[in-house]
Design a protein around this motif. Sequence first.
Motif, short mmCIF file in Angstrom:
data_model
loop_
_atom_site.label_atom_id
_atom_site.label_comp_id
_atom_site.label_asym_id
_atom_site.label_seq_id
_atom_site.Cartn_x
_atom_site.Cartn_y
_atom_site.Cartn_z
N UNK A 120 0.83 -1.20 0.00
CA UNK A 120 0.00 0.00 0.00
C UNK A 120 0.86 1.25 0.00
N UNK A 121 1.88 1.24 0.86
CA UNK A 121 2.74 2.42 0.94
C UNK A 121 3.57 2.57 -0.33
N UNK A 122 4.10 1.47 -0.85
CA UNK A 122 4.85 1.54 -2.10
C UNK A 122 3.96 2.06 -3.22
N UNK A 123 2.69 1.67 -3.18
CA UNK A 123 1.75 2.15 -4.19
C UNK A 123 1.63 3.66 -4.16
N UNK A 124 1.59 4.23 -2.95
CA UNK A 124 1.50 5.68 -2.88
C UNK A 124 2.75 6.35 -3.38
N UNK A 125 3.90 5.73 -3.15
CA UNK A 125 5.12 6.27 -3.73
C UNK A 125 4.99 6.37 -5.24
N UNK A 126 4.46 5.31 -5.84
CA UNK A 126 4.30 5.28 -7.29
C UNK A 126 3.28 6.32 -7.76
#
Lengths: 406, 349, 603
Positions: free
Chosen positions: C198-204
């Motif tokens: 989820x957090x990596x998704x927000x980075x993207x």
Amino acid sequence: MSTVETNSATAHGHDNHDPHLAHHFDTPEQQFQSAKLGMWVFLGTEILMFGGLFCAYSVYRHNHPDVFAVAHEALDRTLGAINTLVLITSSLTMAWAVRCAQLGQQRALRWLMAVTLIGGYGFLGIKAVEYHTKWEHNLFFGHWHNTYYGWDGKQPVKGYFQEELENKEANGEQPGANGSEAPTAPEKAPAAPAAPAPAAAPVAEAAANPASSIPDMTFQPGSAIDGNAGTNDQAKIVATFADPRGVAPHYATPAGEPAVNVNNLTPPDAERMYTFFAVYFFMTGLHGLHVVIGMSVIYWVLLRAGGPQRKAYLVPAAPISVGLFLTYLGIIIPGPSRLPLLVIGISIAVAGALWAVLWSTFGSRVPAAEPEFGPNYFTPVDLAGLYWHLVDMVWIFLFPLLYLIH
Amino acid sequence: MMWHSILAENAARTFWLPEQASTVAPDVDNLFYFIYWINVIFTILVVGLMVWFMWRYRHRKGNEGGHHSGHNNALEVTWTVIPTIIVGVIYYWGFKGFLNEVVEPPGAMQIKAVGQMWKWQFVYPNGGVSDELHVPLNKPVRMVLESQDVIHALFIPAFRVKKDVVPGRYNRMWFQATKAGTYDIFCADYCGIGHSIMHTTAVVDDDKHFADFLEAAGNPLKGKTFIEGGKALYQMYGCSACHSVTGEKGIGPSWKDVYGSDVPLSDGTTVKADDAYIHESIEDPDAKIVNGFQKGTMPVFKGRLNDQRIEAITWYLKSISSHVPSSELAKGNELVPDKNAKSETTEKK
Amino acid sequence: MTLNTGAISTGHRGFHESHEHADNYLTHDRGIMSWLFTLDHKRIGVMYMIAVCTAFFIGGMFAIMLRTMLWHPLDYAANTAAATRSYELYNHFFTLHGAVMVFMFMVPAIPAILGNFVLPMQLGAKDVAFPRLNLLSFWLYCTGSVFFLYLLFSGITHAAWGWHWPGGYGLDTGWTFYTPYSSSKALGGVVPATLGIFILGFSSILTGVNFVATIHMLRPVGMTWFRMPLMLWALYSTALIQILATPVLGITVLLLGAERAFGIGIFDPRLGGDPVLFQHFFWFYSHPAVYIMILPAMGVISDVMVAFSRKSIFGYSFVAASSLAIALLSFLVWGHHMFVTGMSPLTNAVFSLITFCIAIPSAVKVFNWLGTMHGGSIRLKTPMLYAMGFIFLFTIGGLTGLFLGSLSTDIHLTNTYFIVAHFHYVMMGSTLFGFMVGMYYWWPKMFGRMYSEKIAVTGFLLAFIGFNLTFFPQFIGGTQGLPRRYASYTDGPMVHVPFINHGVPLFVTVHRMSTVGAYTLGSGLALALLSWVLSLKFGPKAADNPWGANTLEWQTTSPPPHDNFKYTPLAGDPYDLEGWTYEPDTNGWVNPASQWATVSAAH
């Protein structure tokens, strides 16, 4: 979208000294348009995130129409409507605040943002009341209310509908006897998602029906076993072609058919009520989280709009308002949570008030500064407003879908 | 190699593909080779051109810079339209072939495949159960796929069929075997530790052998002693996937020396492994968990094994337990009574 | 919009123009804090490079371990404790290999590293539109990665010493997390994994927001949409996918985590849920995600083709349009991962049709690249070698996709090693090779050093040969029926091989060839890393424009100054190479007519 004139400072060649102009932008106008574009794109992503939840809601609704028809009766429409009104009004005050920023009306700007925040607290307060009511009736989600997972092996809590069923059984009534249709398929497969009796050990595979574990081998359309098995939904759901898909067949109900109500829930239906509440809590919970985020952003903008000379009371306004909010919750929510909420709320509010008094009295005088927001620069207000409008929009969709639709 | 698949109905295994043993296999293989040759041609074309250009247009004296032929619309259209036509053909062919695999001919015999972690079980029209799939030659068979726990997939490479086995719904697939023999069946959707060992075979029999098989499957205990019957059931119901009889602990405890022993449970108590314990462990496995193992791992067999079969399994357990002297195995060595061996079991309605 | 004439310092942060050539973005500020809190897109790109390449190394280690385990087909049918342990370990390895590679390497690699570095410079801008958001993206990447590091750490300590961890240890669901295995039966730490994703998704997402705004708003005068370098078209299309698809992944993993933690029953059939719904949600993101991976790689190839063929790109508008077409169509094909789940024939037919449609723009790009090479003057430097490798591998990978888009063949091939080979050809063979192209192409610009061509080319040869040796045999394994995610396998059919007087067991042979290839590939990539590291210390100084390209990043120093350009370049045709001549002394190209030369000559 911006009705503001291009920065007159450019004409004077002073764009180098505009304190808000970042070094990688050529003009403030370019910076402002970029910020707006970025914000709209980000709002698009938020819509897609909620979109996933709306999609899950639709699929669930399609697969279990009666579950939704019954379960949503447990929601309070009046409170939901008040919430809707509160949010729409707060959107109005926020939009108005953006206009004030554009016109340089500082005082109105501050007050309108404060009113928006109060609206936000109002929304959260009503939500808290609603949630509390659900919890009182054990209408929660997940392992607290399904016996399958048996999280810690303890006897599962009796749910709202379970109690009703048990009361009826104790009175000698048959669940499902009041005009509901019995399931047409006589068998359940061993993998049947039918929930066991509440007192059973938390293993759902134990087919309560030992009569057959393998269906009749002559293939019968409509005999599909799925999560609807043994429920009132199954009787109403017929395959529209000779190929039972199991989970997503077509819903067809005879005309004039009364909706299933709490009195004639079958045991599997009772368990599945919690599915609705999973969707409800997840959607409203995520929305509530966004309300809190939106309020934090608006508060930060309010701080900036107040300028350094007003920090002495604007900063402590945070704990004061949180404390008052908790106190308010303590007043309106009965039960064991009342006392702790009152105590904690009052303490935080008093502490905040003390801080404000001390800071104003003994803090060094800060000379009044140029207001930060004005016709030349109001981007943060604008962006915060956009976010708040998104939060409002999502609720405007949530409310009818969860509360209103039969 | 390729012509075999076009001309011969029952093509043998080739370099790329397994033998063809079903009615849809030849068409699938023909499409496969069509796409394959398209692939080969275009790969040679593209890579060949690339290598040729690399050499022909390499930087050297006299070839310093490029002409500015920036675009050529006719060429763009050509190399858009031709691939479009080719993929259109492939799409149509594939879709037609797929429709054949979806719609079965009437009169198909229905066999149910039950996927559980980590063993297949097949249920025949007479209620018989087997861990191998037997099908008759040259007759359409409809498989109804059901899962006990998580998603599996039934994959029979020689028939060119595969379908997911999804819990909570029935999926179905059909095929008609055209060649007698034994073929691999694999599980083709990851399902945990035993995913790769969830292997069994499809046996294509002629009519007589198939009828014999059906009869034997319907009465797994027929003509056997209790102990032999229990041993057969051990295989048939997938117990062997998790319980060894060698003493080695696997996904489940070993059956060796269990009967009559004191079993330590996960809650700290011990229980004597007697008939009642065995019966409960089969019908309601999570009631008592052996120490060191997980709740929710063993599937529930209540309704799938009748009392007589559980009795046979119990005798098998006794026969491999050192706690039971061989003098007490007399009853276990008797033949299972015939009148009960018929499948008035809970398997059949 | 006024054109900033550049020479005067702008902005309130007080940029000091330096007259020393030594002052560049690397030396501009010192200390770890100046890096961790930087707003400079170039520094952020470099930090991403270190983090993402570390992730690649970790994912690669898992790949080497699982390939080593597959040398011996484990004890196929034994039900022993040792076998159980091996299978469990294998499941953790392939899951973590996939999850780390996809979420921590493939999705961010080219956009976050090369995109961050190059995108503003190709626009002649000083930074991206939202530098602080850029930094936040990086911090979010690190935070999300921490969750995966937790999984690794807990997995290793549990496997080695039996330590117990809350929330599970390791991850054994497959990177696809299919329910109900992942929501109820999985042994691994599904909840930490979902939070991390989820957090990596927000980075993207935030990177995508940044790039879209930057390309829309910060283009210089004269650079209309159709005068942008194709790298920017590719990054723009990628950013569109990132912002539209990633939120759906976010909500999917949140729902999965909630289901696992609280048992809410959206995907569990025992509670009335639908396991196939999870697959729809998951692939709705994950299919566009693979285009997030490939589109930037294709953009890199376009730019590199031009520079190394000394010729303008062939069919510019077609290549640009194909990037957009791929981005848009990518949202409509997710069902082709689910042909055997039991969707209706109509649904299957529609997904199959659109899948074939999306093949066409990719083919168009390849033909246009060949058209660029035709009539050019080709120099086979390392970036061009990797680009050739890309074309070879992408052709095979893309063409094998035809088998999988076609319904009847897909039934046989899906979930076998054919799929594994196909996606490695397009993801690793294409995206990773594209990443290597970009790294070798922009390395001199980023660090001002040239690498050893010898080491680089050796690495390329080992990587290319190793890659094909690893994955080509897997096509054969797959068509012969070898399923994927198998810790153990049967010998397989005996296949007669000419020149050898006996048959070889096919599955064993396929696996062993793959393992040998994997080690070869690994050594090639290790050499690449070596060439980069050595260049920093021992490489000769790089010229400002070592390749003679005309895009704007080459019209400043190598490495660039803190604010990218000492003098704002004028945007022209990005692929107009005339005017650049090679200067052997500096091993670089110069253009007397470029503004940079004009102004510096005037000084």
